[in-house]
Design an enzyme around this catalytic site. Structure first.
Site, short mmCIF file in Angstrom:
data_model
loop_
_atom_site.label_atom_id
_atom_site.label_comp_id
_atom_site.label_asym_id
_atom_site.label_seq_id
_atom_site.Cartn_x
_atom_site.Cartn_y
_atom_site.Cartn_z
N ARG A 133 -21.62 16.03 -99.93
CA ARG A 133 -20.39 16.08 -98.93
C ARG A 133 -20.88 15.94 -97.39
O ARG A 133 -21.54 16.52 -96.80
CB ARG A 133 -19.94 17.53 -99.20
CG ARG A 133 -18.85 17.72 -98.37
CD ARG A 133 -17.94 18.86 -98.86
NE ARG A 133 -18.41 20.37 -98.36
CZ ARG A 133 -17.93 21.46 -98.70
NH1 ARG A 133 -16.91 21.47 -99.69
NH2 ARG A 133 -18.61 22.59 -98.52
N SER A 153 -10.67 19.39 -107.37
CA SER A 153 -10.15 20.59 -106.88
C SER A 153 -8.77 21.14 -107.02
O SER A 153 -7.83 20.22 -106.83
CB SER A 153 -10.49 20.56 -105.31
OG SER A 153 -11.96 20.48 -105.23
N LYS A 165 -15.80 26.17 -95.43
CA LYS A 165 -14.49 25.10 -95.65
C LYS A 165 -13.28 25.82 -94.73
O LYS A 165 -13.02 27.26 -95.28
CB LYS A 165 -14.13 24.92 -97.08
CG LYS A 165 -14.85 23.47 -97.64
CD LYS A 165 -14.60 22.94 -98.64
CE LYS A 165 -13.35 21.74 -98.48
NZ LYS A 165 -12.80 21.20 -99.42
#
Lengths: 210, 210
Positions: free
Chosen positions: A36, A105, A134
């Site tokens: 990521r 997700s 996040k």
């Protein structure tokens, strides 16, 4: 799919190199690695993905790229993980091909219901717990939410968000087939030991669960 | 390739919608449209690219996507424009296929020499003049630099950076086959009139140049 799933965060790696954290996590038992990167140029992201792919190959650990189908295709990665703001699932599947791992997700119950119609490889239940890594995520699902999703979903569940060794067993009990962790490995003093501990918990509890 | 080349910038469009600016530019004679988005989510970028592609189709104006090969593939765009920090050219060509338009920005003389070996569709000479719309660019090439590149390059040259109706003729004289503009159209009160004027200058001077 089942087992420990590393999601990288280069900032959380601190003094350790990202490569080193990945290799340690895999040595400790991580079975999936997701890269990521939100701030790298495309060129650097592709170069990194290629390097990590090469490194993972002997371990037969799949490399999954967050969001960027172009980077996944360029690096010969095994899959992509997409969120609700990323490429639509059908498009990602068309571009990546039928064998690719494509995770999606789910952040709302609507997402969960929608995902039942899709031929995704897994669902990312995000976030299970509140997490500092996040900031754009919705309300945490909690263990109850995870259990509820498990009862209706036909896909493996990858639980993410605030998971560490103190709650890992409970998350697997509630239905997590994979536990995805970021800081529990990236920010660990000893990523290999952290991965080994988490992998062990997952294996033990999944065996009991069956 | 030759003619007016619009590069979009949604902030510079102000009150006008991006779609409206594109359609006006094309009505005014723009022959290429490049979508450049640095802050959109992948999902929104794909949706926008699909909408603009649909809109351009009847005009037979190619749609080129800045940097993002995934978005280009998802939207069925005609090509990508890549900079030195984007995907390596060979990888972009492999993913986009032999018919795609692939443009490559050159910012140094080394880039120019490297580009001679590549089967790119055009070279983006960037920036010709200093410009406020891109802050990550190197020293401007100037008209001299453009002329020097023209003398060695086997590819069409798309000149970009600070081009407007006061200097357009000189840029074409110096070797620009396409003039790429951002603010001269996006920020214009009347994008169609601005595009018509620029297109007219390019056509006239290219005819004289031959």
């Amino acid at each position: 799919m089942r087992g420990l799933y590393l999601v990288t965060d280069r900032e959380l790696c601190g003094n350790k190199s990202l490569t080193d954290v990945v290799i340690q996590a895999v040595n400790g038992g991580a079975r999936y690695v997701q890269l990521r990167e939100k701030n790298l140029s495309t060129r650097d992201f592709v170069a990194e993905a290629r390097a990590i792919k090469k490194l993972l190959k002997p371990f037969e650990v799949p490399l999954i790229i967050n969001d960027r189908v172009d980077v996944a295709l360029a690096a010969g990665a095994d899959g992509v993980h997409i969120g609700q703001e990323d490429m639509p699932y059908e498009t990602a599947r068309r571009l990546m091909g039928p064998k690719a791992i494509i995770g999606l997700s789910v952040e709302t119950w609507e997402d969960v219901e929608e995902s039942r119609k899709l031929d995704v490889s897994y669902i990312g239940v995000s976030p299970v717990f509140a997490t500092p890594t996040k900031t754009d995520t919705k309300k945490p699902w909690g263990l109850d939410g995870l259990e509820k999703i498990k009862s209706v979903s036909r896909h493996p569940l990858v639980a993410i968000g605030g998971i560490n060794e103190t709650n890992a067993a409970a998350v697997v009990q509630a239905g997590g087939d994979c536990l995805a962790v970021v800081s529990a490995i990236c920010a660990a003093e000893n990523p290999e030991a952290a991965a080994r501990k988490l992998s062990g918990i997952i294996e033990t509890v999944i065996r009991e669960r069956k």
